[in-house]
Design a protein around this motif. Structure first.
Motif, mmCIF file in Angstrom:
data_model
loop_
_atom_site.group_PDB
_atom_site.id
_atom_site.type_symbol
_atom_site.label_atom_id
_atom_site.label_comp_id
_atom_site.label_asym_id
_atom_site.label_seq_id
_atom_site.Cartn_x
_atom_site.Cartn_y
_atom_site.Cartn_z
ATOM 1 N N LYS A 358 0.848 -1.193 0.000
ATOM 2 C CA LYS A 358 0.000 0.000 0.000
ATOM 3 C C LYS A 358 0.885 1.245 0.000
ATOM 4 O O LYS A 358 1.964 1.241 0.607
ATOM 5 C CB LYS A 358 -0.900 0.001 1.248
ATOM 6 N N PRO A 359 0.516 2.321 -0.668
ATOM 7 C CA PRO A 359 -0.784 2.572 -1.324
ATOM 8 C C PRO A 359 -0.896 2.059 -2.758
ATOM 9 O O PRO A 359 -1.935 2.221 -3.381
ATOM 10 C CB PRO A 359 -0.883 4.092 -1.297
ATOM 11 N N TYR A 362 -3.887 0.155 -3.796
ATOM 12 C CA TYR A 362 -5.099 0.872 -4.184
ATOM 13 C C TYR A 362 -4.983 1.508 -5.566
ATOM 14 O O TYR A 362 -5.958 1.565 -6.313
ATOM 15 C CB TYR A 362 -5.412 1.976 -3.172
ATOM 16 N N THR A 363 -3.818 2.028 -5.894
ATOM 17 C CA THR A 363 -3.693 2.911 -7.050
ATOM 18 C C THR A 363 -3.317 2.194 -8.345
ATOM 19 O O THR A 363 -3.564 2.716 -9.428
ATOM 20 C CB THR A 363 -2.639 3.991 -6.769
ATOM 21 N N CYS A 397 -3.838 -6.089 -5.927
ATOM 22 C CA CYS A 397 -4.442 -4.756 -5.999
ATOM 23 C C CYS A 397 -5.949 -4.905 -5.860
ATOM 24 O O CYS A 397 -6.482 -6.024 -5.894
ATOM 25 C CB CYS A 397 -4.085 -4.059 -7.308
ATOM 26 N N PHE A 442 -2.528 8.207 4.726
ATOM 27 C CA PHE A 442 -2.215 8.241 3.299
ATOM 28 C C PHE A 442 -1.795 6.885 2.742
ATOM 29 O O PHE A 442 -1.919 6.644 1.554
ATOM 30 C CB PHE A 442 -1.156 9.305 3.032
ATOM 31 N N VAL A 446 -6.687 7.153 2.484
ATOM 32 C CA VAL A 446 -7.046 8.223 1.551
ATOM 33 C C VAL A 446 -7.503 7.657 0.209
ATOM 34 O O VAL A 446 -8.572 8.021 -0.310
ATOM 35 C CB VAL A 446 -5.868 9.205 1.363
ATOM 36 N N ASP A 447 -6.711 6.766 -0.368
ATOM 37 C CA ASP A 447 -7.087 6.223 -1.680
ATOM 38 C C ASP A 447 -8.295 5.301 -1.579
ATOM 39 O O ASP A 447 -9.108 5.232 -2.517
ATOM 40 C CB ASP A 447 -5.905 5.484 -2.302
ATOM 41 N N ARG A 450 -10.977 8.023 -1.495
ATOM 42 C CA ARG A 450 -11.038 8.919 -2.649
ATOM 43 C C ARG A 450 -11.311 8.166 -3.948
ATOM 44 O O ARG A 450 -12.088 8.625 -4.795
ATOM 45 C CB ARG A 450 -9.719 9.686 -2.735
ATOM 46 N N GLU A 451 -10.692 7.007 -4.104
ATOM 47 C CA GLU A 451 -10.811 6.281 -5.367
ATOM 48 C C GLU A 451 -11.966 5.287 -5.385
ATOM 49 O O GLU A 451 -12.531 5.016 -6.436
ATOM 50 C CB GLU A 451 -9.507 5.549 -5.673
ATOM 51 N N TYR A 551 -11.114 12.523 5.002
ATOM 52 C CA TYR A 551 -10.987 11.197 4.409
ATOM 53 C C TYR A 551 -11.456 10.054 5.303
ATOM 54 O O TYR A 551 -11.478 8.908 4.843
ATOM 55 C CB TYR A 551 -9.529 10.939 4.009
#
Length: 600
Positions: A358-359, A362-363, A397, A442, A446-447, A450-451, A551
């Motif tokens: 991570k992160p 997530y991304t 992921c 973070f 956050v992701d 947010r995502e 968040y």
């Protein structure tokens, strides 16, 4: 007062017998045998007397040379502050004063402190009954650590600085140690000058320390152009956030390294020093050195979690799926979970993912899962198309996770598909049926928010620590004194009218603002570290608090706090008022007094 007068002259000298002390009073030597409680009481009385002197200075307000109306306001405020001080802090019951200050709850609502510390706090409306999947981080979430861990990381990183970066050998023998009372979470280090900065929610540098010395306001203004804030591009290039609890060792080593060079007049490049400390900390994590030592001595580094298994069992029995996602390697997670939950801990989990990255978990969308051999720790080569309960996986992921799991079945006790009327107002989430709990904003949350719109829960032990400290009498007195002073400033300005201010008018206001700043310094002192509250950057919300509000739907001091709530509990947030006019009875004037006291 006679007792206090004598105590002010007290000098305590240990005698060979261990309990014999010499008191030089009025040029006479009196030998007395006293017990430990007497000595502690004497020390407390001396501290109380020193506090009384300091508080007296902070409750002495300026006067206007020729404005009686203004002076009436100042006099009434001064009398109110001193009355509060004498009534609350310096009562006549000297024998019990210290104990009263320790035990008395001073909040307006009579909520027991243990309940307040273990509450789950809501930023958004959350219905746990609709949550069918709960994910957990490992470090500082499922497990928490003793203070020995950060000392271990600090020592290992310091050794790396000397052995791998050729820093002076003297650093290993000069007594450098991790200081748990220096750093807090949510700080940032400026790569250009090596300063440790505490940022407000507007990215203003509220406080900065160079090594172990506070940076003066004049230097802050010079460095950060006027209002002490950096542009977005400069923030990205210069500031390295220190957001998780592990970073407290990082922050302390950074400050100590800079101070070591300053004390010895050793020329150094701040950017290089910052990068070297960051690399040493990263190397300590990647190498697995501290992981191995912790795994070998779990009782020395892991805190016990007597209620954790019960929390996980309650969630599981309510029909929720449990997902374990950690950046730590499996063998390390296994050692920690065996210690806090017991053998067979994996039986509670539907999915276990370690070394998740991570992160990036997530991304990125092209990281396939790999299976970990639980006996050897080796990663298997075969393709993973389905996540099987009882097995352990690595990498991966969210895209792969959703493909390898069936997310669609409802909970057995879900009532219907209609949204709560609160959803549109407080929690417009696209997938609130997935909840993730972690400590790092973070890296963990956050992701996910947010995502993917997950319901996010932050583990913030600082909530419990600060609630305890802020309910102390001294802190409440400081808080009320600041309110009185700000209100006095509002009334004072009203008495001056709408015309231009004279030099005398402004001088009184400047002095009042300096007194406000002194009270804020007192609150910082009471919190036990040089930066103050994790959630406040002096008088405004900190950047950390702003991110937590933005968040995270829920936050709590410990995962075990969930034992106080039903798996179908509904959390209602406090009224989310953001502007001064929305808060009944507030007045926005003078709320943004700039601190300028004594640090020029």
């Amino acid at each position: 007062m006679k007792r206090l007068t004598i105590l002010l002259q007290l000098a305590i000298l240990p005698h060979d017998g261990g309990q014999s002390f010499v008191f030089p009073v009025s040029n006479r030597l009196i030998t007395a045998i006293v017990d430990r409680s007497t000595v502690l009481a004497a020390t407390r009385d001396i501290e109380a007397t020193n506090s009384a002197v300091e508080y007296s200075l902070m409750t002495t307000l300026p006067r206007h040379p020729n404005n009686d109306d203004a002076n009436e306001i100042l006099t009434q405020t001064e009398q109110a502050m001193r009355s509060m001080q004498e009534t609350v802090l310096f009562s006549s019951n000297a024998e019990n004063e210290y104990e009263c200050k320790e035990d008395t709850a001073t909040t307006e609502e009579d909520i027991p402190i243990d309940i307040e510390q273990e509450s789950v706090y809501a930023n958004s409306y959350v219905d746990l009954g609709k949550v069918d999947t709960v994910g957990f981080d490992f470090d500082y979430t499922l497990v928490t650590y003793t203070k020995e861990l950060l000392q271990l990381i600090y020592d290992m990183a310091l050794t790396r600085l000397v052995e791998e970066k050729d820093y002076p050998d003297e650093m290993l023998t000069s007594g450098l140690k991790f200081d748990p009372f220096f750093s807090i979470r949510g700080l940032a280090v400026d790569r250009e000058n090596g300063w440790i900065c505490h940022l407000s929610y507007t990215h203003k540098v509220a406080v900065a320390w160079e090594g172990r010395n506070r940076v003066s306001r004049s230097r802050l203004v010079e460095e950060y152009s006027g209002k002490r804030a950096l542009s977005p591009s400069n923030r990205k290039n210069r500031l390295k956030p220190l957001n998780d609890l592990f970073s407290m060792a990082e922050c302390c080593l950074m400050a100590d390294t800079v101070q070591f060079f300053l004390d010895r007049d050793i020329p150094f490049c701040p950017r290089s020093a910052v990068n070297d400390v960051l690399a040493s900390i990263t190397g300590t994590h990647i190498s697995g050195e501290f992981h191995r030592q912790v795994a070998e001595e779990p009782s020395n580094y892991f805190e016990k979690k007597p209620y954790l298994k019960n929390v996980l069992d309650n969630l599981k029995e309510s029909g929720k799926r449990l997902i374990f996602v950690s950046n730590s390697p499996f063998w390390y997670c296994d050692a920690g979970m065996n210690y806090v939950v017991g053998p067979g801990w994996r039986d509670q989990w539907d999915v276990v993912v370690t070394s998740a990255g991570k992160p990036a978990f997530y991304t990125e969308d092209n990281r396939p899962f790999r299976e970990v051999d639980i006996d050897t720790g080796k990663v298997k080569f075969k393709q993973v198309l389905k996540l099987v309960k009882g097995r352990v996986y690595t990498s991966g992921c969210l895209k792969e996770l959703t493909q390898c799991l069936d997310w669609r079945y409802p909970l057995s006790f879900s009532q219907d598909d209609e949204d709560s009327p609160y959803d549109d107002i407080y929690s417009p989430l696209t997938s609130p049926d997935v909840m993730y709990i972690g400590d790092s904003l973070f890296a963990d949350l956050v992701d996910a928010k947010r995502e993917f719109g997950w319901t996010t829960v932050a583990v913030t032990p600082e909530v419990g620590w600060e609630i305890e400290l802020q309910r102390k009498t001294e802190f409440v007195v400081a808080d009320r004194a600041i309110e009185m002073l700000l209100n006095s400033l509002r009334l004072y300005q009203r008495s001056l009218g709408t015309g231009l201010r004279s030099e005398d008018d402004l001088e009184v206001m400047d002095k009042m603002e300096r007194i406000v700043s002194r009270w804020r310094d007192e609150q910082t002192r009471l919190l036990g570290n040089p930066f103050g509250s994790v959630f406040r950057a002096r008088y405004t919300p900190s950047l950390f608090a702003h991110s937590l509000r933005r968040y995270c739907d829920l936050y709590m001091s410990n995962v075990e706090s969930l034992r106080h709530y039903s798996p179908q509990h509904r959390f209602y947030p406090e009224s989310p008022k953001l502007l001064s006019h929305e808060i009944r009875g507030s007045n926005p004037e003078c709320c943004d007094i700039d601190d300028s006291i004594l640090f020029e």
